[in-house]
Design a protein around this motif. Structure first.
Motif, PDB file in Angstrom:
ATOM      1  N   THR A 290       3.583 -38.364  42.183  1.00  0.00           N
ATOM      2  CA  THR A 290       2.168 -38.639  41.955  1.00  0.00           C
ATOM      3  C   THR A 290       1.442 -38.427  43.259  1.00  0.00           C
ATOM      4  OG1 THR A 290       2.907 -40.719  43.032  1.00  0.00           O
ATOM      5  CG2 THR A 290       2.544 -40.696  40.582  1.00  0.00           C
ATOM      6  N   GLY A 291       0.215 -38.319  43.420  1.00  0.00           N
ATOM      7  CA  GLY A 291      -0.541 -38.105  44.555  1.00  0.00           C
ATOM      8  C   GLY A 291      -1.111 -36.653  44.711  1.00  0.00           C
ATOM      9  N   THR A 292      -2.103 -36.584  45.618  1.00  0.00           N
ATOM     10  CA  THR A 292      -2.875 -35.260  45.598  1.00  0.00           C
ATOM     11  C   THR A 292      -2.137 -34.227  45.878  1.00  0.00           C
ATOM     12  OG1 THR A 292      -3.521 -35.794  47.854  1.00  0.00           O
ATOM     13  CG2 THR A 292      -4.885 -36.588  46.154  1.00  0.00           C
ATOM     14  N   VAL A 293      -0.926 -34.179  46.849  1.00  0.00           N
ATOM     15  CA  VAL A 293      -0.293 -33.120  47.194  1.00  0.00           C
ATOM     16  C   VAL A 293       0.511 -32.729  46.150  1.00  0.00           C
ATOM     17  CG1 VAL A 293       1.754 -32.500  48.669  1.00  0.00           C
ATOM     18  CG2 VAL A 293      -0.072 -33.983  49.861  1.00  0.00           C
ATOM     19  N   TYR A 294       1.067 -33.512  45.267  1.00  0.00           N
ATOM     20  CA  TYR A 294       1.933 -33.176  44.001  1.00  0.00           C
ATOM     21  C   TYR A 294       1.025 -32.484  43.013  1.00  0.00           C
ATOM     22  CZ  TYR A 294       5.778 -33.399  40.847  1.00  0.00           C
ATOM     23  OH  TYR A 294       6.709 -32.957  39.876  1.00  0.00           O
ATOM     24  N   GLU A 295      -0.113 -32.933  42.956  1.00  0.00           N
ATOM     25  CA  GLU A 295      -1.000 -32.666  41.881  1.00  0.00           C
ATOM     26  C   GLU A 295      -1.580 -31.217  42.345  1.00  0.00           C
ATOM     27  OE1 GLU A 295      -4.213 -35.359  41.725  1.00  0.00           O
ATOM     28  OE2 GLU A 295      -2.964 -36.960  40.787  1.00  0.00           O
ATOM     29  N   LYS A 296      -1.572 -30.962  43.818  1.00  0.00           N
ATOM     30  CA  LYS A 296      -1.944 -29.531  44.128  1.00  0.00           C
ATOM     31  C   LYS A 296      -1.150 -28.794  43.697  1.00  0.00           C
ATOM     32  CE  LYS A 296      -4.891 -26.577  46.018  1.00  0.00           C
ATOM     33  NZ  LYS A 296      -6.097 -26.063  45.302  1.00  0.00           N
ATOM     34  N   LEU A 297       0.245 -28.763  44.152  1.00  0.00           N
ATOM     35  CA  LEU A 297       1.212 -28.481  43.779  1.00  0.00           C
ATOM     36  C   LEU A 297       1.420 -27.838  42.662  1.00  0.00           C
ATOM     37  CD1 LEU A 297       3.890 -29.763  46.261  1.00  0.00           C
ATOM     38  CD2 LEU A 297       3.131 -27.580  46.764  1.00  0.00           C
ATOM     39  N   SER A 298       1.303 -28.748  41.607  1.00  0.00           N
ATOM     40  CA  SER A 298       1.392 -28.642  40.257  1.00  0.00           C
ATOM     41  C   SER A 298       0.266 -27.740  39.711  1.00  0.00           C
ATOM     42  CB  SER A 298       1.123 -29.898  39.469  1.00  0.00           C
ATOM     43  OG  SER A 298       2.251 -30.828  39.721  1.00  0.00           O
ATOM     44  N   GLU A 299      -0.909 -27.679  40.289  1.00  0.00           N
ATOM     45  CA  GLU A 299      -2.113 -26.887  39.894  1.00  0.00           C
ATOM     46  C   GLU A 299      -1.715 -25.440  40.265  1.00  0.00           C
ATOM     47  OE1 GLU A 299      -6.645 -25.993  41.541  1.00  0.00           O
ATOM     48  OE2 GLU A 299      -5.756 -28.122  41.706  1.00  0.00           O
ATOM     49  N   VAL A 300      -1.318 -25.124  41.493  1.00  0.00           N
ATOM     50  CA  VAL A 300      -1.038 -23.786  42.006  1.00  0.00           C
ATOM     51  C   VAL A 300       0.158 -23.289  41.472  1.00  0.00           C
ATOM     52  CG1 VAL A 300      -0.657 -22.500  43.964  1.00  0.00           C
ATOM     53  CG2 VAL A 300      -2.522 -24.457  44.325  1.00  0.00           C
ATOM     54  N   LEU A 301       1.238 -23.993  41.524  1.00  0.00           N
ATOM     55  CA  LEU A 301       2.527 -23.388  41.142  1.00  0.00           C
ATOM     56  C   LEU A 301       2.980 -23.675  39.730  1.00  0.00           C
ATOM     57  CD1 LEU A 301       4.554 -24.543  44.377  1.00  0.00           C
ATOM     58  CD2 LEU A 301       3.253 -22.476  44.029  1.00  0.00           C
ATOM     59  N   GLY A 302       2.517 -24.792  39.077  1.00  0.00           N
ATOM     60  CA  GLY A 302       3.009 -25.077  37.895  1.00  0.00           C
ATOM     61  C   GLY A 302       4.034 -26.210  37.822  1.00  0.00           C
ATOM     62  N   ARG A 303       3.845 -27.126  36.966  1.00  0.00           N
ATOM     63  CA  ARG A 303       4.927 -28.178  36.929  1.00  0.00           C
ATOM     64  C   ARG A 303       6.449 -27.729  36.332  1.00  0.00           C
ATOM     65  NH1 ARG A 303       4.762 -33.763  36.240  1.00  0.00           N
ATOM     66  NH2 ARG A 303       6.793 -34.512  36.522  1.00  0.00           N
TER      67      ARG A 303
END
Length: 468
Positions: A446-459
């Protein structure tokens, strides 16, 4: 046969001689109408530096038409890396003891820098198959005596080479005080069924088969900007923060392991800090700053590489991105607790240390990192430079299974936990060494850092991290 074309003594290849390299010209056995390689051919023979089986194996590679001047095929280091990778890729348990390259004659040494290249339009060249068949007598003559038995003559396979490059346009050749001769080149990469992708790459002559750095090229009509370098592909500029290099995205994925710690720092007004040992073209540094809000310190051993990153790859320094010239491993060692503060600052300065260095040794093929990374003094120093929830991230190209085991065992003696991510290209792994236990790789979800990583790199990439 022209006496000036072939000067190898009779019986010269009957026995293996570690690291022996011999090149000579040889008449092309195909008649002119069916001869795409010209007269004569260049034949280069390299013996493995390592002991082989009692019955050695020999393989051959036909140099792609038009790439005779490429360092991959025209230098001993390139030949050595081809031998190493061919042995690693082969299904047989026994490695190749000798590799023979056959192709056109490179340009004279006075003009031996890589030349432009366009892959021929035809897919499978029937004349190349005919040439391979006509070369079999020569290849058998180049086999060691011990490769023959009373019942069987050796099989000499032709190995395929395809790096997916459709076109190469050299941009500039330079020489650095540390890395030696280097080449900046623009390439078109096959991405079928998608259109080809244009990229700018950097390669070193000492290890030409390894792309040191690469970024996308995007259309740019404003060619007057300093970030735009001349390209045979038309008006283009480098997309400086693009994580094209296969392992850069997986390296950044490691921040998911410390996402909560980064969030905690951000809540106090502090930006996360990363130390990158090895700058290359600077894509990782630019991405960490622009996409993830890091303060970044990069360390590069060769000042010419830094100049190349600025001029050809779009690296821009500011208050959030600093590049130092020097030995990054020594800088970390000098910053260890109890010692005088070094150029990186004192203890607990960084959330992450990212190591992207090759072994600098072509004898082991393409491999990373250098052995110094495994030394306990460096690992202890790296741990002291990291904060309590920091991570050491290392790009690993194992030269063999024992190296990978030795690396993980060395890291485990110093760090609390180890995680791994298989890049999926059959070559690279990324190791994440944690100062403090994390628990599981999916804890930080959770959190903005994890969301940004998911957005740029993919889950999917984040979920590929596993504890070892």
């Amino acid at each position: 046969m022209d006496d000036s074309a072939f000067h190898v003594a009779a019986g010269a290849f009957e026995h293996l001689s570690p690291l022996r390299f011999v090149s000579f010209t040889f008449p092309n056995p195909l008649p002119n109408p069916r001869n795409p390689y010209g007269h004569p051919l260049r034949v280069a023979v390299l013996d493995s530096p390592f002991p082989g089986p009692s019955r050695p194996r020999v393989a051959a590679v036909l140099v792609p038409l038009g790439r005779e001047d490429d360092w991959i095929f025209s230098t001993v280091s390139g030949h050595l890396q081809l031998l190493s990778s061919s042995s690693n890729d082969d299904d047989d348990d026994d490695p190749f003891s000798r590799l023979v390259l056959v192709g056109g004659v490179p340009s004279p040494s006075s003009s031996s820098s890589p030349k432009p290249y366009i892959r021929p339009l035809f897919g499978s060249d029937p004349d190349a198959t005919l040439l391979q068949q006509s070369l079999l007598p020569l290849l058998l003559a180049l086999c060691p005596k011990s490769a023959f038995t009373r019942e069987e003559i050796p099989h000499v396979p032709f190995l395929s080479f395809d790096d997916g490059v459709l076109r190469i346009a050299p941009v500039e050749t330079l020489v650095g005080p540390v890395v030696g001769e280097m080449l900046v080149e623009d390439v078109a990469v096959d991405r079928s069924p998608e259109p080809p992708e244009l990229r700018r790459r950097l390669r070193f002559k000492r290890m030409p088969n390894l792309v040191q750095t690469q970024v996308r090229l995007v259309p740019d009509p404003a060619t007057s900007t300093p970030l735009s370098s001349p390209s045979e592909f038309g008006p283009c500029r480098p997309e400086a923060e693009s994580l094209v290099q296969p392992y850069l995205g997986p390296m950044v994925a490691g921040f998911s392991l410390i996402a909560s710690a980064i969030e905690e720092r951000a809540s106090t007004g502090l930006r996360p800090r990363a130390l990158c040992i090895g700058v290359g073209g600077g894509a990782l540094l630019m991405s960490l700053r622009t996409q993830f809000g890091f303060d970044v310190v990069g360390v590069e051993a060769d000042e010419i590489v830094v100049s190349v990153a600025r001029q050809h790859f779009g690296l821009v320094e500011d208050e959030s991105l600093q590049v130092l010239v020097g030995d990054g491993i020594q800088m970390v060692n000098s910053s260890r607790k109890g010692k005088q503060e070094g150029p990186l600052g004192g203890p607990s300065c960084f959330d992450a240390i990212i190591v992207d260095l090759d072994s600098q040794d072509a004898m082991n093929g393409v491999s990373a990192p250098p052995m110094e990374i495994l030394e306990r003094c460096f690992l202890l120093a790296a741990k002291s430079v990291l904060n309590a929830k920091g991570v050491l991230i290392v790009n690993v190209i194992p030269s063999n299974g024992s190296f990978y085991k030795e690396l993980t065992e060395s890291f485990r003696e110093v760090f609390s936990e180890l995680y791994e991510l298989d890049v999926g290209n059959g070559e690279n792994f990324v190791i994440f060494a944690m100062v403090s236990p994390v628990g599981t790789a999916t804890t930080e979800s959770t959190g903005t850092v994890y969301e940004k990583l998911s957005e740029v790199l993919g889950r999917r990439l984040l979920d590929g991290i596993r504890k070892i």
